[in-house]
Design a protein around this motif. Structure first.
Motif, PDB file in Angstrom:
ATOM      1  N   ARG A 105       0.549  -1.151  -0.225  1.00 58.04           N
ATOM      2  CA  ARG A 105      -0.176   0.096   0.021  1.00 58.04           C
ATOM      3  C   ARG A 105       0.813   1.554  -0.073  1.00 58.04           C
ATOM      4  N   ASP A 106       2.361   1.099   0.874  1.00 53.03           N
ATOM      5  CA  ASP A 106       2.966   2.262   0.574  1.00 53.03           C
ATOM      6  C   ASP A 106       3.797   2.376  -0.494  1.00 53.03           C
ATOM      7  N   ALA A 109       1.594   4.040  -3.189  1.00 56.46           N
ATOM      8  CA  ALA A 109       0.928   5.492  -2.950  1.00 56.46           C
ATOM      9  C   ALA A 109       1.897   6.323  -3.644  1.00 56.46           C
ATOM     10  N   CYS A 186      -5.873  11.163   2.023  1.00 53.52           N
ATOM     11  CA  CYS A 186      -6.393   9.840   1.736  1.00 53.52           C
ATOM     12  C   CYS A 186      -5.548   8.927   1.125  1.00 53.52           C
ATOM     13  N   LYS A 188      -2.239   9.401   1.001  1.00 49.95           N
ATOM     14  CA  LYS A 188      -1.594   8.989   1.704  1.00 49.95           C
ATOM     15  C   LYS A 188       0.067  10.052   1.746  1.00 49.95           C
ATOM     16  N   THR A 190       2.433  13.494   1.204  1.00 48.77           N
ATOM     17  CA  THR A 190       1.779  14.787   1.688  1.00 48.77           C
ATOM     18  C   THR A 190       2.115  15.936   1.113  1.00 48.77           C
ATOM     19  N   VAL A 221     -10.539  11.370   5.030  1.00 50.68           N
ATOM     20  CA  VAL A 221      -9.244   9.929   4.697  1.00 50.68           C
ATOM     21  C   VAL A 221     -10.195   8.874   5.104  1.00 50.68           C
TER      22      VAL A 221
END
Length: 282
Positions: A105-106, A109, A186, A188, A190, A221
């Motif tokens: 998931r990271d 993103a 949402c 993830k 910045t 989120v």
């Protein structure tokens, strides 16, 4: 879709008695990077796959380096992504299958960031620099690749991006930028990781295209209750792969044209002080 299949297929293949998951994971890395990047840190400008897209965009948005605050060096996206890839590989090697899911998931993103940057870059060119057909076409492709991810967070913001970026639309860079920023939490990511459109000639951000200044935003989120990879995430992975594959096809067609008609595949052009003026920043 090779990078998508490789990375995503590592999950179902995972168990403590098989190396199939690790093989699938490594295959995904190969498709993300491509063979032209070579062994050197930061790769090679001859690269044409997703790795190279992240490197190009970091120079455009001042998001290179470990702190995501430089216009040179390896992109923050690729630095972080390959750290995640190493972590995921280590977990797969010992059969820690469920522990790989949050790592994946990271990674999704991180892979979203160059797509957002690409959309913003061309939105600015269209709105502020009287961009033509090339800019409008590339902007529409980048937007189509990332909008499913935004829609997962906020349908209204996804519509705002599409309505400003489809071919023939009247584009407002400010509207596109705001729509993305609403969903950063949402998604993830910045503001610092996305950065701002950098004017290299004047050593400052383009007016109105500065980083939004923090991760805080008004977006909602969404928390996933299911550990399986959602459809939008798979869509992002596939979109990144397809986008770069299309670039490869274009290059091949140009080279074939040279061979068949005897016309040069590439013509030299004069560097200019604006964004995207050189072939390197295309």
């Amino acid at each position: 879709a090779g990078c998508a299949n490789g990375i995503v297929d590592s999950g179902p293949d995972c168990n403590s008695k098989s190396s199939a998951a690790v093989h699938a994971w490594d295959e995904g890395v190969a498709f993300y990077t491509g063979s032209l990047e070579g062994p050197a840190a930061g790769g090679n400008t001859a690269g044409v796959f997703s790795y190279r897209l992240a490197e190009k965009r970091c120079a455009n948005f001042k998001t290179c380096g470990k702190q995501s605050d430089s216009v040179s060096g390896v992109s923050f996206v690729n630095i972080q992504l390959f750290e995640k890839l190493s972590i995921g590989q280590a977990k797969l090697l010992v059969g820690q299958c469920e522990a790989v899911r949050p790592v994946l998931r990271d990674m999704v993103a991180l892979m979203s960031i160059p797509l957002i940057q690409g959309t913003l870059r061309y939105a600015y060119k269209i709105d502020k620099m009287a961009g033509g057909g090339k800019e409008k076409g590339e902007g529409a492709i980048f937007a189509a690749a990332i909008v499913p991810h935004v829609h997962h967070c906020n349908a209204a913001d996804a519509d705002a991006i599409l309505n400003n970026m489809f071919l023939g639309a009247s584009t407002s860079f400010a509207a596109v930028k705001k729509a993305f920023e609403n969903s950063y939490a949402c998604m993830k990511i910045t503001c610092e990781e996305v950065g701002g459109l950098w004017n290299k000639a004047e050593n400052k951000y383009y007016a109105g295209a500065e980083p939004c200044g923090g991760a805080a935003n008004t977006g909602t989120v969404k928390i996933e209750e299911n550990d399986s990879l959602p459809g939008w995430a798979l869509g992002v992975i596939i979109a990144v792969c397809v986008l770069l594959a299309l670039c490869c096809v274009g290059i091949v067609l140009v080279i074939v044209r040279e061979k068949v008609y005897g016309k040069p595949a590439f013509t030299p052009f004069v560097a200019a002080g604006t964004v995207g003026a050189s072939h390197e920043n295309r």
